[in-house]
Write a protein that holds these residues in place. Structure first.
Motif, PDB file in Angstrom:
ATOM      1  N   ASP A  58      41.913  39.363  31.394  1.00  0.00           N
ATOM      2  CA  ASP A  58      42.447  40.625  31.843  1.00  0.00           C
ATOM      3  C   ASP A  58      43.967  40.537  31.968  1.00  0.00           C
ATOM      4  O   ASP A  58      44.477  39.522  32.413  1.00  0.00           O
ATOM      5  CB  ASP A  58      41.863  40.878  33.232  1.00  0.00           C
ATOM      6  CG  ASP A  58      41.881  42.335  33.588  1.00  0.00           C
ATOM      7  OD1 ASP A  58      42.576  43.093  32.897  1.00  0.00           O
ATOM      8  OD2 ASP A  58      41.203  42.692  34.540  1.00  0.00           O
TER       9      ASP A  58
ATOM     10  N   ALA B 227      37.665  34.935  39.331  1.00  0.00           N
ATOM     11  CA  ALA B 227      38.801  35.437  38.572  1.00  0.00           C
ATOM     12  C   ALA B 227      39.999  34.578  38.951  1.00  0.00           C
ATOM     13  O   ALA B 227      40.403  34.559  40.106  1.00  0.00           O
ATOM     14  CB  ALA B 227      39.048  36.898  38.924  1.00  0.00           C
TER      15      ALA B 227
ATOM     16  N   SER C 225      38.609  44.641  34.851  1.00  0.00           N
ATOM     17  CA  SER C 225      38.933  44.026  36.123  1.00  0.00           C
ATOM     18  C   SER C 225      38.410  44.880  37.274  1.00  0.00           C
ATOM     19  O   SER C 225      37.819  44.374  38.220  1.00  0.00           O
ATOM     20  CB  SER C 225      40.437  43.862  36.251  1.00  0.00           C
ATOM     21  OG  SER C 225      40.729  42.760  37.049  1.00  0.00           O
TER      22      SER C 225
END
Ligand SMILES: [Zn+2]
Ligand SMILES: [Zn+2]
Ligand SMILES: [Zn+2]
Length: 229
Positions: free
Chosen positions: A92, A123, A13
């Protein structure tokens, strides 16, 4: 217990955030079209010129991206972000509500990376990942992770002579420390891999059983008992 996957994912990340900042720096901190910078009030974004199927965003070569301000970027794409046809490329676990979904801005813990031939990788959270990819992939992964966590923490694990064992879906799993790591044994068949941690060995056993590979493997070895592997 230290969570290895979490640590690895956290790295990913950060890698994505750092990757974007590096790209902007490489372009001199300015939009490559109009030359405006953050000091001029420009919101800088990275535009990907080409699309590589199955690649996580931070795995792209730098040359595949360029820095654009929000205004030039909107002109490049048209203003409407595609709402379907997205591809899942990674995920993640931030370990807490430390992130924000780049689609709906909701605070999220589980981050899913998605990409599209006509837009930038994003994301996003579980629900947005399901929406954009038109799949249940993200929510299924979340359920899988929850089951894995419960398995790892289960009080059905017993300890004997330094080994940990549990019976899961009729298969007896045993994890034993050896020099330099941990060894897995399932239904009295020795595994060949050495794992770095208890958790890595137990996770492998869980995956092996959940995927159905364990059933197939033990069925086969029951039919050919002389050659277990
Ligand atoms: Zn610009
Ligand atoms: Zn773009
Ligand atoms: Zn969202």
């Amino acid at each position: 217990m230290a969570d290895e996957t979490e640590r690895k994912n956290k790295y990913q990340s950060n890698r994505w955030i750092e990757f974007r900042e590096e790209l902007i720096e490489l372009d001199g901190g300015a939009c490559v079209r109009c030359g405006r910078r953050r000091d001029d009030g420009a919101v800088l974004q990275v535009h990907h010129k080409e699309y590589l199927k199955g690649k996580a965003p931070w795995e792209y070569p730098f040359g595949f991206f360029e820095t654009l301000c929000r205004r030039c970027h909107a002109e490049e794409h048209g203003k409407i972000r595609p709402e379907s046809g997205w591809e899942y490329v990674g995920e993640d676990d931030l370990g807490g509500l430390y992130g924000n979904c780049e689609r709906c801005a909701t605070e999220i813990r589980y981050v899913f990376f998605v990409q599209h031939p006509k837009w930038e990788p994003m994301a996003v959270g579980t629900i947005c990942c399901d929406d954009l990819t038109g799949t249940k992939l993200a929510s299924d992964k979340r359920k899988y992770d929850d089951r894995l966590k419960r398995f790892l923490k289960s009080n059905r694990w017993s300890e004997e002579n330094g080994s940990h064992s549990i019976k899961q879906k009729r298969i007896v799993i045993q994890v034993s420390p050896i020099s330099g790591g941990y060894r897995l044994k399932m239904n009295n068949t020795d595994g060949k891999e050495t794992y770095e941690t208890w958790q890595a060995a137990k996770t492998r056993a869980f995956d092996f059983i959940e995927s159905g590979d364990a059933d197939r493997f033990f069925e086969k070895s029951a039919r050919h008992p002389q050659r277990p592997r």
